[in-house]
Scaffold this motif. Structure first.
Motif, short mmCIF file in Angstrom:
data_model
loop_
_atom_site.label_atom_id
_atom_site.label_comp_id
_atom_site.label_asym_id
_atom_site.label_seq_id
_atom_site.Cartn_x
_atom_site.Cartn_y
_atom_site.Cartn_z
N MET A 1 0.84 -1.18 0.00
CA MET A 1 0.00 0.00 0.00
C MET A 1 0.89 1.24 0.00
N GLN A 2 0.59 2.18 -0.85
CA GLN A 2 1.33 3.43 -0.94
C GLN A 2 0.80 4.41 0.10
N LEU A 3 1.66 4.91 0.97
CA LEU A 3 1.28 5.90 1.97
C LEU A 3 1.65 7.29 1.47
N ASN A 4 0.69 8.19 1.46
CA ASN A 4 0.93 9.56 1.01
C ASN A 4 1.03 10.47 2.23
N CYS A 5 1.99 11.37 2.21
CA CYS A 5 2.19 12.29 3.33
C CYS A 5 1.34 13.55 3.12
N LEU A 6 0.69 14.02 4.18
CA LEU A 6 -0.12 15.24 4.08
C LEU A 6 0.76 16.50 4.01
N VAL A 7 2.00 16.39 4.48
CA VAL A 7 2.94 17.50 4.42
C VAL A 7 4.17 17.00 3.64
N PRO A 8 4.17 17.14 2.32
CA PRO A 8 5.17 16.50 1.47
C PRO A 8 6.63 16.81 1.82
N ASP A 9 6.93 18.03 2.30
CA ASP A 9 8.32 18.36 2.58
C ASP A 9 8.87 17.68 3.85
N PRO A 45 2.94 13.64 9.64
CA PRO A 45 4.08 13.67 10.57
C PRO A 45 3.74 14.54 11.78
N LEU A 46 3.99 14.02 12.96
CA LEU A 46 3.60 14.75 14.17
C LEU A 46 4.46 15.99 14.41
N SER A 47 5.59 16.08 13.75
CA SER A 47 6.41 17.29 13.87
C SER A 47 5.73 18.50 13.22
N ALA A 48 4.74 18.27 12.35
CA ALA A 48 4.03 19.35 11.67
C ALA A 48 2.83 19.86 12.47
N VAL A 49 2.45 19.17 13.53
CA VAL A 49 1.25 19.53 14.30
C VAL A 49 1.47 20.82 15.07
N ALA A 108 9.18 16.08 18.93
CA ALA A 108 9.67 16.11 17.55
C ALA A 108 10.23 17.48 17.17
N ARG A 109 9.86 18.48 17.89
CA ARG A 109 10.33 19.85 17.56
C ARG A 109 11.69 20.11 18.10
#
Length: 109
Positions: A1-9, A45-49, A108-109
């Motif tokens: 299954m291909q997982l797509n990231c909501l925050v591509p960078d 990614p939880l670092s983006a939250v 994560a920050r």
């Protein structure tokens, strides 16, 4: 299954994302690890939250007014125009998810 990231960078490579998803804890239909929140075919990614809040709501199965059943919505702001809103049946699950997300996002920050 291909997982797509909501925050591509901030995307992980495919192998590490798949391995992390397997080791993640399950909360309702979602999986959460120390690195990301996984939905069916995508992850955040939880670092983006930026912020995570809980709201009580009602879900009408018929899609119309009238009877519905209580649900809890978890709203996750991650810097995009629209926040991610997840629906969970149990409030305890929503509180557990919020605690895991905020703890992981802080580390994560």
């Amino acid at each position: 299954m291909q997982l797509n990231c909501l925050v591509p960078d901030t995307a992980m490579d495919a192998k590490s994302a798949a391995a992390d998803r397997k080791s993640a804890d399950r909360i309702g239909p979602y999986r959460i690890s120390g690195k990301a929140l996984y939905m069916q075919d995508r992850y955040l990614p939880l670092s983006a939250v930026k912020e995570c809040t809980i709201h009580d709501s009602m879900y009408a199965a018929s899609g119309c007014c009238g009877r519905g059943f209580p649900v809890t919505k978890v709203r996750i702001d991650y810097g995009e125009e629209k926040p991610l809103v997840l629906i969970l049946e149990k409030k305890e699950d929503a509180v557990k998810m919020q605690n895991l997300i905020l703890t992981a996002a802080d580390t994560a920050r």
